[in-house]
Design a protein around this motif. Sequence first.
Motif, short mmCIF file in Angstrom:
data_model
loop_
_atom_site.label_atom_id
_atom_site.label_comp_id
_atom_site.label_asym_id
_atom_site.label_seq_id
_atom_site.Cartn_x
_atom_site.Cartn_y
_atom_site.Cartn_z
N SER A 192 0.85 -1.19 0.00
CA SER A 192 0.00 0.00 0.00
C SER A 192 0.89 1.25 0.00
O SER A 192 0.63 2.23 -0.73
N ALA A 193 1.96 1.20 0.80
CA ALA A 193 2.91 2.32 0.84
C ALA A 193 3.56 2.50 -0.53
O ALA A 193 3.75 3.62 -1.02
N MET A 194 3.88 1.39 -1.18
CA MET A 194 4.52 1.47 -2.50
C MET A 194 3.54 2.05 -3.53
O MET A 194 3.94 2.80 -4.41
N PHE A 195 2.25 1.69 -3.38
CA PHE A 195 1.26 2.26 -4.31
C PHE A 195 1.27 3.79 -4.19
O PHE A 195 1.29 4.49 -5.20
N SER A 196 1.26 4.29 -2.95
CA SER A 196 1.25 5.75 -2.75
C SER A 196 2.50 6.38 -3.37
O SER A 196 2.42 7.42 -4.04
N LEU A 197 3.64 5.71 -3.14
CA LEU A 197 4.89 6.22 -3.69
C LEU A 197 4.83 6.29 -5.22
O LEU A 197 5.18 7.30 -5.84
N ALA A 226 1.41 10.74 -10.86
CA ALA A 226 1.13 12.19 -10.78
C ALA A 226 2.20 12.98 -11.54
O ALA A 226 1.89 13.93 -12.26
N VAL A 227 3.45 12.54 -11.43
CA VAL A 227 4.55 13.25 -12.12
C VAL A 227 4.38 13.18 -13.64
O VAL A 227 4.75 14.10 -14.37
N SER A 228 3.75 12.11 -14.12
CA SER A 228 3.61 11.96 -15.57
C SER A 228 2.81 13.12 -16.17
O SER A 228 2.98 13.46 -17.33
N THR A 229 1.96 13.73 -15.35
CA THR A 229 1.15 14.85 -15.89
C THR A 229 2.00 16.09 -16.16
O THR A 229 1.60 16.95 -16.93
N VAL A 230 3.18 16.20 -15.49
CA VAL A 230 4.02 17.39 -15.74
C VAL A 230 5.27 17.06 -16.56
O VAL A 230 6.07 17.96 -16.84
N THR A 262 10.06 15.21 -9.99
CA THR A 262 9.30 15.19 -8.75
C THR A 262 9.32 16.54 -8.03
O THR A 262 8.28 17.02 -7.56
N SER A 263 10.49 17.16 -7.96
CA SER A 263 10.56 18.45 -7.24
C SER A 263 9.92 19.56 -8.08
O SER A 263 9.38 20.53 -7.55
N TYR A 264 9.94 19.38 -9.40
CA TYR A 264 9.26 20.33 -10.30
C TYR A 264 7.75 20.29 -10.04
O TYR A 264 7.10 21.31 -9.90
N LEU A 265 7.21 19.07 -9.93
CA LEU A 265 5.77 18.93 -9.65
C LEU A 265 5.43 19.53 -8.29
O LEU A 265 4.38 20.17 -8.12
N ALA A 266 6.33 19.33 -7.32
CA ALA A 266 6.06 19.84 -5.97
C ALA A 266 6.17 21.36 -5.90
O ALA A 266 5.87 21.96 -4.86
N GLY A 267 6.61 22.01 -6.98
CA GLY A 267 6.77 23.46 -6.98
C GLY A 267 8.02 23.89 -6.21
O GLY A 267 8.18 25.06 -5.87
N ARG A 268 8.92 22.91 -5.90
CA ARG A 268 10.17 23.25 -5.19
C ARG A 268 11.34 22.62 -5.96
O ARG A 268 12.02 21.71 -5.49
N ALA A 294 12.12 -2.32 -17.89
CA ALA A 294 11.99 -1.01 -18.53
C ALA A 294 11.15 -0.08 -17.67
O ALA A 294 11.47 1.10 -17.50
N PHE A 295 10.09 -0.63 -17.08
CA PHE A 295 9.22 0.20 -16.25
C PHE A 295 9.97 0.72 -15.03
O PHE A 295 9.81 1.87 -14.61
N LYS A 296 10.83 -0.14 -14.46
CA LYS A 296 11.57 0.31 -13.28
C LYS A 296 12.51 1.46 -13.65
O LYS A 296 12.62 2.44 -12.92
N ASP A 297 13.16 1.33 -14.78
CA ASP A 297 14.06 2.40 -15.20
C ASP A 297 13.27 3.69 -15.47
O ASP A 297 13.66 4.77 -15.03
N PHE A 298 12.15 3.55 -16.18
CA PHE A 298 11.37 4.74 -16.55
C PHE A 298 10.85 5.45 -15.29
O PHE A 298 10.85 6.67 -15.21
N SER A 299 10.46 4.65 -14.29
CA SER A 299 9.92 5.29 -13.09
C SER A 299 11.03 6.02 -12.32
O SER A 299 10.76 6.98 -11.61
#
Length: 603
Positions: free
Chosen positions: A331-336, A343-347, A368-374, A548-553
Amino acid sequence: MATHLTSNHATPGLIDHSISITQPSDLDAVETLKAVQGIIGTYLANGTTGGRSRIPTPESSAIPKRLEVDKRKVDDMNGYQAQIVREAADLLSEAVLTSSPGKDIDEVSGQQQTDIKAVESEPTSNIAQAPLNTQNMATDQLDRGARNSAATNTSSGADRMESHGVGTRKLNGDSKANGINTKASPPSSTPQPNQDLLDLTANIAHSISQIATDDAARIKPVTDTLELATALRPPGDTIMGWFANMSVISAVRLFMHWGAFDIIPSSKGDSITYAGLAARVNADEGLIARVASMLTSSNILLHHPTSPTHPAPSLSHTPTSLLLISGQPMSAMFSLMYNHVAAVSTVLPSYFDTYGRTEPLGPAHIPTSYLAGRPEEDFFSLLKKDEPALRNFGLAMRMTSKRVPVTGVYDMTGVLRAAAAGRETVWVDVGGGDGHTAKEFLREYPGLSAGQCVVQDMEEVVEAAREQGDEVLEGVRWVGMDFFKEAPVEGALVYYLRHIIRDYSDPVATTILRNISHAMYPDSRVLISEQLNPDMASTPGPLPLYAAFKDFSMLSIGGKERSLEQFAALADAAGLRVSGVFRHAATAHAVVELALKGAGVGV
Ligand SMILES: C[S@@+](CC[C@H](N)C(=O)[O-])C[C@H]1O[C@@H](n2cnc3c(N)ncnc32)[C@H](O)[C@@H]1O
């Protein structure tokens, strides 16, 4: 877990150790696959004899245009196995009869025929206990098979049938996957089975024979099964499948956010009505029904219509949804993954528009930090400022040790020898988090004492870990530090970095390794424990989808997965050299061992 260590000196000057795992097999699954193979084998055996077809003509067949399932074999199975066999036979017969025998087959030296009897007659236990060289050969072939077959993940099912069919496999030299003999036989005008699919089914059966209870060993057959499904699915359905997946993920996210997975009773046989769940999460029942529909349709939750046992429509857990209850590592990994990949894919488009279309250099100015606005922050400094997120991250990391091996990959002989000789510092876990991997080594190798181990991480992480007061870790030295700046413990035998280097770009990873190199003695070793990608330039076919998915993420946080050649380049830039490679047979995970340049034999 019994393991065998073998050495393979394929690359001059580099020790390449491969681990084969000998484990009890999952007999039900193997028997099921063997039955499927038996059906295909019967079909093939009847299908061609010296170029003359012995397949009954459609008119005289009792079940025309379908493979006839051996009724006696199916009757001997339990209901679930029998169902799988029937479904597999139906699917395969569709694929067999719809795939074009023409062009691809003509391009190779005739239709190949799989001698499935070789596998069928070999007891499963023999497969698991086969001589090591045979096992390793099979594993190597499997790996290549996975890479080649992953090619199909990027193309439509139709493309695959045409361009990745028999001919491609033949050209890749992959037609003897898993030691299953293939014989050439003359082309026939009768519709012919797609050899690629038959090889894949054989791969799956072989992989299942290798698995026991650990998740890691299940990944390969699951990946191959997905590929089989991809090959059989019409291309439009593949794309529709993505849309469905997007909705599944949204629905999971909503149920997690509302605490719905926690409210559904977790004991076996218990359920909750839709109305009851709606009341508990303060939602409209109609809304709950629609969101839950995504989850029941995708077998994440179970729907119970009104019945004598369920006076009103209800929901209950499945083994999958139980993993989504809060506090579970998955469940924690899902949130991560949701927050830092979905969520990052949208930016991502605007991130690359802003920073240029290059790999993020990091550690700051990452998606990730770009999405967070920091944007000026790096991933872990963002995490440090968000206590629940930091805790969630630590929990998610525990899940990775279940799916990716920790112990049993690296040969610990030299480590245990140094421990027995009383070396003060044997093991430094760099970025060791709450010490969960150090704990696994201490449990697995009692010869290694806690006092000889150091766990290093950021101050905040180390403080929290110390407070947990884990019994196994009692005596371990906890050191708060910043690996971008220092390596405070000198002269350890091993500096262990599990899932650290992959978090960073080449320049940042080099800095971390160079800092460690300054603390090393000539016999010290760095162990990089993470995914090892095949070299893209020399490997036929793309990466397996999972790799491939692990690298892309990792792109989201400015990290990347690497090949041996890429690790060697990093090592070189940091004053180190690759001194050994220890691969895990069932997954893409490996331990890459580094030594100081010019240092002699060590561990
Ligand atoms: C991906 S986790 C891996 C944890 C652990 N090695 C494992 O395999 O589960 C990365 C770890 O590096 C730690 N870390 C991140 N930045 C660090 C820094 N600058 N100095 C020391 N540790 C750091 C994190 O706190 C985290 O525990």
